[in-house]
Each structure stands twice: as C-alpha cells, then as structure tokens.
Design an enzyme around this catalytic site. Structure first.
Site, PDB file in Angstrom:
ATOM      1  CB  THR A  95      -0.893   0.034   1.218  1.00  0.00           C
ATOM      2  OG1 THR A  95      -1.804  -1.245   1.219  1.00  0.00           O
ATOM      3  CG2 THR A  95      -1.820   1.060   1.164  1.00  0.00           C
ATOM      4  CE  LYS A 170      -5.022  -0.804   2.043  1.00  0.00           C
ATOM      5  NZ  LYS A 170      -5.383  -1.996   2.768  1.00  0.00           N
ATOM      6  CE  LYS A 238       2.052   1.637   4.749  1.00  0.00           C
ATOM      7  NZ  LYS A 238       1.588   1.094   3.620  1.00  0.00           N
TER       8      LYS A 238
HETATM    9  P1  NAP Z   1       5.613  -6.111   7.299  1.00  0.00           P
HETATM   10  O1  NAP Z   1       5.132  -7.287   8.095  1.00  0.00           O
HETATM   11  O2  NAP Z   1       6.372  -4.954   8.228  1.00  0.00           O
HETATM   12  O3  NAP Z   1       6.735  -6.516   6.252  1.00  0.00           O
HETATM   13  C1  NAP Z   1       7.313  -5.622   5.504  1.00  0.00           C
HETATM   14  C2  NAP Z   1       8.029  -6.346   4.538  1.00  0.00           C
HETATM   15  O4  NAP Z   1       8.865  -5.493   3.642  1.00  0.00           O
HETATM   16  C3  NAP Z   1       9.363  -7.049   4.908  1.00  0.00           C
HETATM   17  O5  NAP Z   1       9.552  -8.274   4.004  1.00  0.00           O
HETATM   18  C4  NAP Z   1      10.660  -6.087   4.920  1.00  0.00           C
HETATM   19  O6  NAP Z   1      11.787  -6.957   4.942  1.00  0.00           O
HETATM   20  C5  NAP Z   1      10.240  -5.668   3.628  1.00  0.00           C
HETATM   21  N1  NAP Z   1      10.938  -4.227   3.577  1.00  0.00           N
HETATM   22  C6  NAP Z   1      10.515  -3.008   4.271  1.00  0.00           C
HETATM   23  N2  NAP Z   1      11.285  -1.828   3.859  1.00  0.00           N
HETATM   24  C7  NAP Z   1      12.073  -2.537   2.899  1.00  0.00           C
HETATM   25  C8  NAP Z   1      13.329  -1.938   2.039  1.00  0.00           C
HETATM   26  N3  NAP Z   1      13.642  -0.591   2.432  1.00  0.00           N
HETATM   27  N4  NAP Z   1      13.917  -2.947   1.235  1.00  0.00           N
HETATM   28  C9  NAP Z   1      13.646  -4.237   1.265  1.00  0.00           C
HETATM   29  N5  NAP Z   1      12.556  -4.884   1.917  1.00  0.00           N
HETATM   30  C10 NAP Z   1      12.039  -4.080   2.831  1.00  0.00           C
HETATM   31  O7  NAP Z   1       4.499  -5.614   6.569  1.00  0.00           O
HETATM   32  P2  NAP Z   1       3.029  -6.290   5.988  1.00  0.00           P
HETATM   33  O8  NAP Z   1       2.066  -6.264   7.174  1.00  0.00           O
HETATM   34  O9  NAP Z   1       3.662  -7.543   5.547  1.00  0.00           O
HETATM   35  O10 NAP Z   1       2.705  -5.105   5.037  1.00  0.00           O
HETATM   36  C11 NAP Z   1       3.151  -5.111   3.839  1.00  0.00           C
HETATM   37  C12 NAP Z   1       2.494  -4.043   3.009  1.00  0.00           C
HETATM   38  O11 NAP Z   1       0.857  -4.677   3.061  1.00  0.00           O
HETATM   39  C13 NAP Z   1       2.328  -2.671   3.567  1.00  0.00           C
HETATM   40  O12 NAP Z   1       2.413  -1.716   2.772  1.00  0.00           O
HETATM   41  C14 NAP Z   1       0.918  -2.672   4.319  1.00  0.00           C
HETATM   42  O13 NAP Z   1       0.418  -1.387   4.479  1.00  0.00           O
HETATM   43  C15 NAP Z   1       0.029  -3.761   3.096  1.00  0.00           C
HETATM   44  N6  NAP Z   1      -1.104  -4.300   4.085  1.00  0.00           N
HETATM   45  C16 NAP Z   1      -0.684  -4.787   5.237  1.00  0.00           C
HETATM   46  C17 NAP Z   1      -1.924  -5.471   5.826  1.00  0.00           C
HETATM   47  C18 NAP Z   1      -1.699  -6.166   7.103  1.00  0.00           C
HETATM   48  O14 NAP Z   1      -2.677  -6.630   7.710  1.00  0.00           O
HETATM   49  N7  NAP Z   1      -0.676  -6.459   7.743  1.00  0.00           N
HETATM   50  C19 NAP Z   1      -3.046  -5.386   5.305  1.00  0.00           C
HETATM   51  C20 NAP Z   1      -3.198  -4.846   3.936  1.00  0.00           C
HETATM   52  C21 NAP Z   1      -2.299  -3.970   3.297  1.00  0.00           C
HETATM   53  P3  NAP Z   1      12.286  -7.319   6.571  1.00  0.00           P
HETATM   54  O15 NAP Z   1      11.912  -8.658   6.747  1.00  0.00           O
HETATM   55  O16 NAP Z   1      14.059  -7.191   6.128  1.00  0.00           O
HETATM   56  O17 NAP Z   1      12.152  -6.310   7.480  1.00  0.00           O
END
Ligand code: NAP
Length: 292
Positions: A95, A170, A238
């Site tokens: 997102t 979104k 965010k």
């Molecule tokens: P998360 O658990 O915090 O995972 C973030 C991922 O991004 C990790 O694999 C992290 O790697 C990687 N990452 C972050 N910064 C990076 C960078 N600069 N370079 C390379 N890799 C990087 O987040 P998430 O919950 O999976 O969410 C991912 C996306 O989906 C976000 O945009 C969020 O808003 C969206 N989303 C989330 C949900 C939810 O319920 N969680 C629902 C809908 C949408 P590391 O493992 O090395 O930290």
C-alpha cells in the site's frame, strides 16, 4: 508461470506460500534473508536480491512496507529493474502512494517492463486463506495477464482503472475504515460511560444502520481494552498519510481522516503504534481505568 516474490513480511510470506501451493514456480527474496527459509522448505527457490528474483520471471510480486521501500526494491542497486526482462509484469501489492506508483510504472515502462498496482484488503487472515480483496490498476491486458496469480491470493480481484487507480481505491478504503474505527470507539465510550449493558447494546445496534465489520469484530475488544494484532496502527497511519496527500493534491477536505491521523500520531508517540488499529479507542478513554 515463473513468479518472483520480493518482501516476505506478515503479508508477503503468506501470499508467497499461496502461490507455491497453487503450483507456480516461485523465486523468493527478502531483505532479512532468514525469512526465505520457510518458503524454500515448501519448494520456493531463494534469490540473493530483488534483481535475481526478477531474472527470468514472467511476473514479479512486490510486497514491502512503504513508498520509499518499493522504490528501493525496484530501482536500488540490485533492484527488480536490473533483473526484469521486457514483457515481465511487475505487480506491486504494497500500500503506497498512487502518484509515486505512476512514476514507478513509467520508469519500468522505459525498459518494456509492464506494471500493475494491486494493493489488498483483508489482513493477515485474508493472506493466509487466499481471500484477500484486490484492487488492481493497470491496462486491461496486463491485469488479465496476471489474474491467475492474483486469484491464487485473493477471492475478489477488481480492475478499478489505469495504473495508480488500485492505490487510489485502497486510499478510499483506508479513509472509510479509519472513520469506522473512531466512530465505533466513540460509541463504545459513550455507552460504557452511561452504564449501559454493552452486550445488549451491541446486539441491538448490530442489526441496525451502524452494522459494520468493525462494530462486529472490534467493539468487544475495545470495551475490554484488548487490542490483539490484526492490522498495525502505525501502518494505518501510513495509509492515512497517503490518502491525505492525495486529497491535498485533489483539493478535497477530509476532516475525519485528519482527526484520525492526529489521534494515531498521539498514540504512536505514546508507544501504541504496534497495537491493532482498534487501539484508537485509547484516544477516547476506552481500555483505561477511568480513574487513571
Ligand atoms: P511487514 O510485516 O512489516 O513486512 C514488511 C516487508 O517489507 C518485510 O519483508 C521487510 O523486510 C520488507 N521491507 C521493508 N522495507 C524494505 C526495504 N527498504 N527494502 C527491502 N525490503 C523492505 O508488513 P506487512 O504487514 O507484510 O505489510 C506489507 C504491505 O501490505 C504494507 O504496505 C501494508 O500497508 C500492506 N497491508 C498490510 C496488511 C496487514 O494486515 N498487515 C493488510 C493490507 C495491506 P524485512 O523482513 O527485512 O524487514
């Protein structure tokens, strides 16, 4: 179909697993490399960089945190752009900013790499069970080309418009849902302060006009002052920022979204950013001993 997958966080790990189980050849990369292991145990191949994950792939899925992270993964020194061949479709499911998304698509397009933005709703549960709601932006041809990949991760994929439209949709979702959370919290605070039997109140109003997912699934937690993780408050902040920036550019005023964002800022500063977004209820006094 060969699929590269970059970003194995809460969402990405579960989504990549769905793709492996659906029979795609999946090559995974994550910045913290140890997070690749559960996927390679299932049959995915580990890639040393986003470029390596993209090399030879028909489709590359990106699922990282925020706009600068997507930019880094796509265009950094070992980014997807270095590995992807002309004709490859990159799907960004993170997102992020709709405006920046259009720029990413244009830069990739210079090398003939195609782009679809496909952010999701449905949380980690939806990712686990392949029941995400997917809002796709891109050309009809590109969205159709990657539909089998999207349908392995979601139960409803809607092509909402050109590149950037998925992210814009979104943002709409996040503005609406943020308002729901605050509205439900305020209603619960009022009912609790009035000494009402809130189980009965919820039973009554849950069948009326304010029926909603947030009321049904989070009001009880708010009343108990419990905020087990579904969606992190800091991530919603965010997304509220993305929506408010789009609104500013479009000359639209979003007073409720401004209020939600300000409340979330206060809660993040107080150390609650890693709680579920329903912790906005802390901002209206729920979840605290009222004598505190
Ligand atoms: P998360 O658990 O915090 O995972 C973030 C991922 O991004 C990790 O694999 C992290 O790697 C990687 N990452 C972050 N910064 C990076 C960078 N600069 N370079 C390379 N890799 C990087 O987040 P998430 O919950 O999976 O969410 C991912 C996306 O989906 C976000 O945009 C969020 O808003 C969206 N989303 C989330 C949900 C939810 O319920 N969680 C629902 C809908 C949408 P590391 O493992 O090395 O930290």
């Amino acid at each position: 179909m060969n699929v590269g997958f970059v970003g194995l966080g809460t969402m990405g790990a579960r989504m990549a697993k769905r793709l492996v189980e659906a029979g795609f050849d999946v090559r995974v990369h994550n910045r913290t490399r140890s997070r690749e292991e559960p996927l390679t145990a299932l049959g995915a191949v580990a890639a040393a960089s986003p470029a390596e994950a993209a090399a030879g792939a028909d489709v590359v899925v990106v699922m990282v945190s925020d706009t600068p992270d997507v930019e880094h993964v796509l265009f950094g020194p070992d980014g997807v752009a270095r590995g992807a061949a002309a004709g490859t479709v990159v799907i960004d499911m993170s997102t992020v900013s709709p405006e920046a998304t259009q720029g990413f698509a244009a830069r990739l397009g210079e090398a003939g790499v195609r782009f679809v933005d496909a952010p999701v709703s449905g949380g980690s549960e939806g990712a686990e069970h392949g029941t995400l709601t997917i809002m796709a932006g891109g050309s009809a041809e590109d969205v159709e080309a990657v539909r089998p990949v999207l349908e392995a991760m979601g139960s409803k994929t809607t092509h909402v418009g050109p590149v950037g439209a998925g992210q814009a949709a979104k943002a709409v979702n996040q503005v609406v849902v943020g308002g729901f959370y605050l509205a439900v919290a305020e209603g619960m605070a009022l009912g609790q302060a009035a000494g009402l039997d809130m189980d009965r109140v919820l039973d009554a109003i849950g069948a009326g006009a304010c029926r909603s997912w947030v009321l049904e699934h989070r009001a009880g937690n708010m009343l108990r002052g419990e905020y087990p993780l579904g969606f992190r408050l800091a991530l919603h902040r965010k997304d509220a920022g993305i929506a408010l920036e789009s609104a500013r550019r479009a000359g639209v005023s979003l007073p409720l979204a401004e209020l939600v964002a300000a409340l979330e800022d206060r809660l993040i500063a107080a150390g609650f950013g890693d709680e579920d977004v329903s912790a906005v209820a802390r901002g209206v006094g729920l979840g605290h001993d009222r004598n505190d």
